[in-house]
Design an enzyme around this catalytic site. Structure first.
Site, mmCIF file in Angstrom:
data_model
loop_
_atom_site.group_PDB
_atom_site.id
_atom_site.type_symbol
_atom_site.label_atom_id
_atom_site.label_comp_id
_atom_site.label_asym_id
_atom_site.label_seq_id
_atom_site.Cartn_x
_atom_site.Cartn_y
_atom_site.Cartn_z
ATOM 1 N N TYR A 72 0.865 -1.188 0.000
ATOM 2 C CA TYR A 72 0.000 0.000 0.000
ATOM 3 C C TYR A 72 0.904 1.241 0.000
ATOM 4 C CZ TYR A 72 -3.906 -3.071 1.309
ATOM 5 O OH TYR A 72 -4.861 -4.055 1.345
ATOM 6 N N PRO A 228 -15.823 -4.070 2.228
ATOM 7 C CA PRO A 228 -17.098 -4.185 2.960
ATOM 8 C C PRO A 228 -18.162 -3.209 2.455
ATOM 9 C CG PRO A 228 -15.467 -3.039 4.291
ATOM 10 C CD PRO A 228 -14.737 -3.575 3.108
ATOM 11 N N LEU A 229 -17.700 -2.149 1.771
ATOM 12 C CA LEU A 229 -18.658 -1.195 1.196
ATOM 13 C C LEU A 229 -18.727 -1.333 -0.326
ATOM 14 C CD1 LEU A 229 -17.729 1.913 3.389
ATOM 15 C CD2 LEU A 229 -19.811 0.516 3.535
HETATM 16 N N1 LIG Z 1 -6.861 -8.923 1.346
HETATM 17 C C1 LIG Z 1 -6.954 -8.236 0.240
HETATM 18 O O1 LIG Z 1 -6.641 -8.739 -0.844
HETATM 19 C C2 LIG Z 1 -7.485 -6.846 0.262
HETATM 20 C C3 LIG Z 1 -7.865 -6.244 -0.947
HETATM 21 C C4 LIG Z 1 -8.370 -4.968 -0.898
HETATM 22 C C5 LIG Z 1 -8.505 -4.304 0.307
HETATM 23 N N2 LIG Z 1 -8.114 -4.900 1.476
HETATM 24 C C6 LIG Z 1 -8.276 -4.209 2.778
HETATM 25 O O2 LIG Z 1 -9.662 -4.008 2.986
HETATM 26 C C7 LIG Z 1 -9.884 -2.635 3.340
HETATM 27 C C8 LIG Z 1 -11.269 -2.209 2.904
HETATM 28 O O3 LIG Z 1 -11.371 -2.229 1.488
HETATM 29 P P1 LIG Z 1 -11.389 -0.893 0.617
HETATM 30 O O4 LIG Z 1 -10.833 0.220 1.400
HETATM 31 O O5 LIG Z 1 -10.749 -1.194 -0.671
HETATM 32 O O6 LIG Z 1 -12.924 -0.721 0.295
HETATM 33 P P2 LIG Z 1 -14.219 -0.362 1.178
HETATM 34 O O7 LIG Z 1 -13.885 -0.282 2.621
HETATM 35 O O8 LIG Z 1 -15.306 -1.272 0.736
HETATM 36 O O9 LIG Z 1 -14.586 1.055 0.612
HETATM 37 C C9 LIG Z 1 -13.719 2.135 0.658
HETATM 38 C C10 LIG Z 1 -14.435 3.284 -0.018
HETATM 39 O O10 LIG Z 1 -15.577 3.657 0.751
HETATM 40 C C11 LIG Z 1 -15.474 5.020 1.141
HETATM 41 N N3 LIG Z 1 -15.981 5.119 2.508
HETATM 42 C C12 LIG Z 1 -15.448 4.610 3.642
HETATM 43 N N4 LIG Z 1 -16.219 4.910 4.705
HETATM 44 C C13 LIG Z 1 -17.271 5.624 4.231
HETATM 45 C C14 LIG Z 1 -18.399 6.228 4.826
HETATM 46 N N5 LIG Z 1 -18.634 6.181 6.148
HETATM 47 N N6 LIG Z 1 -19.286 6.908 4.031
HETATM 48 C C15 LIG Z 1 -19.087 6.971 2.700
HETATM 49 N N7 LIG Z 1 -18.021 6.430 2.078
HETATM 50 C C16 LIG Z 1 -17.126 5.754 2.830
HETATM 51 C C17 LIG Z 1 -14.013 5.377 1.012
HETATM 52 O O11 LIG Z 1 -13.853 6.726 0.662
HETATM 53 P P3 LIG Z 1 -13.237 7.825 1.702
HETATM 54 O O12 LIG Z 1 -11.780 7.517 1.821
HETATM 55 O O13 LIG Z 1 -13.529 9.112 1.053
HETATM 56 O O14 LIG Z 1 -13.973 7.621 2.995
HETATM 57 C C18 LIG Z 1 -13.561 4.507 -0.155
HETATM 58 O O15 LIG Z 1 -13.901 5.133 -1.381
HETATM 59 C C19 LIG Z 1 -8.746 -1.898 2.634
HETATM 60 O O16 LIG Z 1 -8.580 -0.598 3.145
HETATM 61 C C20 LIG Z 1 -7.602 -2.848 2.857
HETATM 62 O O17 LIG Z 1 -7.054 -2.639 4.150
HETATM 63 C C21 LIG Z 1 -7.618 -6.186 1.461
#
Ligand SMILES: NC(=O)c1ccc[n+]([C@@H]2O[C@H](COP(=O)([O-])OP(=O)(O)OC[C@H]3O[C@@H](n4cnc5c(N)ncnc54)[C@H](OP(=O)(O)O)[C@@H]3O)[C@@H](O)[C@H]2O)c1
Length: 315
Positions: A72, A228-229
């Protein structure tokens, strides 16, 4: 930071703050059920102070589980975590190996699955986090989920990879092993290793892995869904676009994102959340989702939402 974190086993964090979303188990650790995914932090690369402040805010909000990766921000995120969080803060850091940055490529990542690459990945995490042990490391396979698939010499037998990770665990360089982007078959194959957690893409609108969640629950393994979102990637279905989610949010006076997270927490006690954000207000909203009570009517409507398919993207 140090690997020997003074993780609290009470209802509060080491800082004495009630755990966000209550307490859950991740391997031998007790953590807040609302954690933090650090993958969005590279967006703050131009404002290191804001990134460190966001990470320090976790402590005030009762969040003591952070998901990260060396890839990251090409080490930046780990460095920020190492700078912001001290051993005495008692935050459980979970990282992953199996990929490396590929800024010029078609995806932001490329596979780094070979045994020597996994070992190098753990060493890099130790260096950038500034710890002697990474408490939990996920083997980020490329068997399933959105994004990359391993090819050629990157197609490595699971047992050969698990042998590296268990050796690193025996050496004390990692505390526990998890899996990511795996099939049900691979999960079954890896069970004898003793897994702390599984991370696959899963949300209210992406529930293909319900059977894997059930197996994790039966084996007392934490289910830590990524996206998760629905992620920040365009083209993947978003939880917040779902009409049933929006209706429940209106009924409860909450935001759609909060409803999506509250549903995950309610769905199974083995679920731990790591929503990703670089926005302090969203972080607070995500923590507040941990206290959101869904009505039975809302739950029934949310449970009935079908899985929405989207195009494969580079995650
Ligand atoms: N194991 C794996 O292969 C893998 C792959 C991908 C990700 N991950 C991990 O999983 C975590 C979560 O996945 P992700 O970050 O990709 O996706 P996510 O949590 O599903 O969604 C993130 C998106 O949602 C927005 N968001 C977050 N909180 C919000 C709220 N309260 N209201 C409105 N929008 C909101 C964020 O924008 P803002 O920043 O503007 O809030 C960002 O655009 C990652 O951060 C990473 O640590 C693991």
């Amino acid at each position: 930071m140090s690997g020997d974190l003074p993780v609290s086993t009470t209802a509060t964090t080491v800082a004495g703050v009630p755990r966000a979303g209550g307490s859950g188990r991740l391997g031998a650790h007790t953590v807040s059920r609302v954690g933090f995914g650090a993958m969005q932090l590279p967006r703050l690369h131009g404002d290191r102070g804001a990134a460190v402040a966001l990470l320090r805010r976790l402590l005030e909000l009762g969040v003591d589980h952070v998901d990260t990766a060396q890839f990251y921000g090409a080490g930046l995120v780990n460095e920020l975590i190492g700078e912001a969080l001290r051993p005495e803060d008692g935050v459980l850091i979970v990282s992953k190996v199996g990929a490396e940055p590929d800024p010029a490529g078609p995806h932001p990542l490329r596979a780094a699955q070979r045994p020597e690459q996994l070992r190098a990945g753990v060493e890099a995490n130790l260096r950038t986090l500034g710890v002697e042990q990474v408490p939990v490391v996920n083997l980020r396979r490329m068997d399933t989920g959105p994004g990359l698939r391993a090819q050629g010499d990157q197609l490595v037998a699971l047992d050969d990879q698990l042998a590296v990770l268990t050796a690193l665990r025996d050496e004390g360089k990692i505390g526990a092993v998890g899996l990511s982007n795996v099939t049900l078959e691979a999960l079954r194959q890896a069970l004898p290793v003793g897994l702390a957690c599984v991370q696959n893409a899963y949300s209210l609108v992406a529930r293909e892995d319900e059977e894997m969640l059930a197996l994790c629950a039966a084996e007392d393994i934490a289910w830590v869904p990524y996206f998760p979102l629905g992620s920040a990637f365009p083209g993947l279905p978003k939880v917040t676009d779902e009409p049933a989610v929006r209706a429940a949010a209106e009924e409860l006076g909450a935001t759609p994102a909060q409803v999506g997270l509250a549903w995950l927490l309610r769905h199974d006690p083995h679920v731990l959340l790591i929503p990703g954000t670089a926005n302090a207000a969203h972080l607070e909203a995500n923590v507040a989702a941990g206290a959101l009570a869904l009505s039975e009517a809302a739950l029934t409507a949310l449970d009935a939402v079908p899985t929405r398919s989207g195009p494969v993207t580079g995650a």
